[in-house]
Design an enzyme around this catalytic site. Structure first.
Site, short mmCIF file in Angstrom:
data_model
loop_
_atom_site.label_atom_id
_atom_site.label_comp_id
_atom_site.label_asym_id
_atom_site.label_seq_id
_atom_site.Cartn_x
_atom_site.Cartn_y
_atom_site.Cartn_z
N ASP A 7 0.97 -1.22 -0.12
CA ASP A 7 -0.04 -0.06 -0.12
C ASP A 7 0.96 1.09 -0.08
O ASP A 7 1.41 1.50 0.92
CB ASP A 7 -0.83 -0.20 1.24
CG ASP A 7 -1.81 1.25 1.28
OD1 ASP A 7 -2.40 1.61 0.29
OD2 ASP A 7 -1.97 1.89 2.42
N GLU A 67 -1.17 -1.71 -5.01
CA GLU A 67 -2.24 -0.93 -5.21
C GLU A 67 -1.83 0.22 -6.27
O GLU A 67 -1.14 0.99 -5.98
CB GLU A 67 -2.80 -0.37 -3.80
CG GLU A 67 -4.08 0.17 -4.04
CD GLU A 67 -4.77 1.04 -2.62
OE1 GLU A 67 -5.36 1.90 -2.73
OE2 GLU A 67 -4.47 0.17 -1.99
N ASP A 140 -2.75 1.12 6.83
CA ASP A 140 -1.90 1.07 5.66
C ASP A 140 -1.57 -0.51 5.61
O ASP A 140 -1.32 -1.06 4.67
CB ASP A 140 -0.80 1.67 5.81
CG ASP A 140 -1.26 3.27 6.34
OD1 ASP A 140 -1.37 3.85 5.29
OD2 ASP A 140 -1.27 3.37 7.24
#
Length: 159
Positions: A7, A67, A140
């Site tokens: 992330d 991501e 996160d």
């Protein structure tokens, strides 16, 4: 298969490593790489690179799931996060990992079945999928695990 999920972020970059064996998924490790605010961006990017390099060496994943970015407001934040994302991808490539990228909506849909799911729903599904007692913290970290799980699910579909 061992997957590291990322992330991206400059101040906080989440990572999560899972093992996938058939339909079973197991948490290997997860956490965050943090860089101090007001530190020059090149120094922050170097910390991210060093931290991820160490994590990859220790965990030896087979693939990286990252991501993709989706920003609508703060362009300055978007640029620095994109730079951190680039460092993460480069670190994975230097380790000879195949890189797989998923949008936030793809991750939400693969984890919850609904592309507009809220963070608590995603976190709870990550907890359930990995058989954890508690939702991974901070957010996160849970988001990185969701990216790793998404690649695990997508790999099954492609197979």
């Amino acid at each position: 298969m061992r997957i590291i999920g990322i992330d991206p972020g400059t101040g906080i970059l989440g990572f999560g490593v899972i093992d996938v064996n058939g339909g079973r998924m197991r948490l290997v490790t997860a956490g965050v790489i943090t860089t101090p605010a007001h530190t020059p961006l090149p120094d922050r990017l170097e910390e991210i690179y060093s931290g991820l390099t160490d994590i990859i060496k220790e965990t030896r994943p087979d693939a990286m799931s990252v991501e993709k970015l989706f920003f609508t407001k703060n362009i300055t934040t978007a640029i620095s996060v994109a730079e951190a994302r680039g460092v993460a991808i480069l670190t994975g490539r230097q380790a000879k990992l195949p890189i797989h990228e998923y949008t936030p909506n793809e991750i939400k849909k693969s984890i919850t079945g609904y592309g507009a799911a809220k963070k608590p729903q995603i976190q709870e599904m990550v907890r359930i999928q990995l058989g954890l007692q508690e939702v991974p913290k901070p957010d996160d970290c849970a988001d990185a695990l969701a990216a790793a799980l998404t690649h695990a699910f997508m790999s099954r579909i492609e197979a």
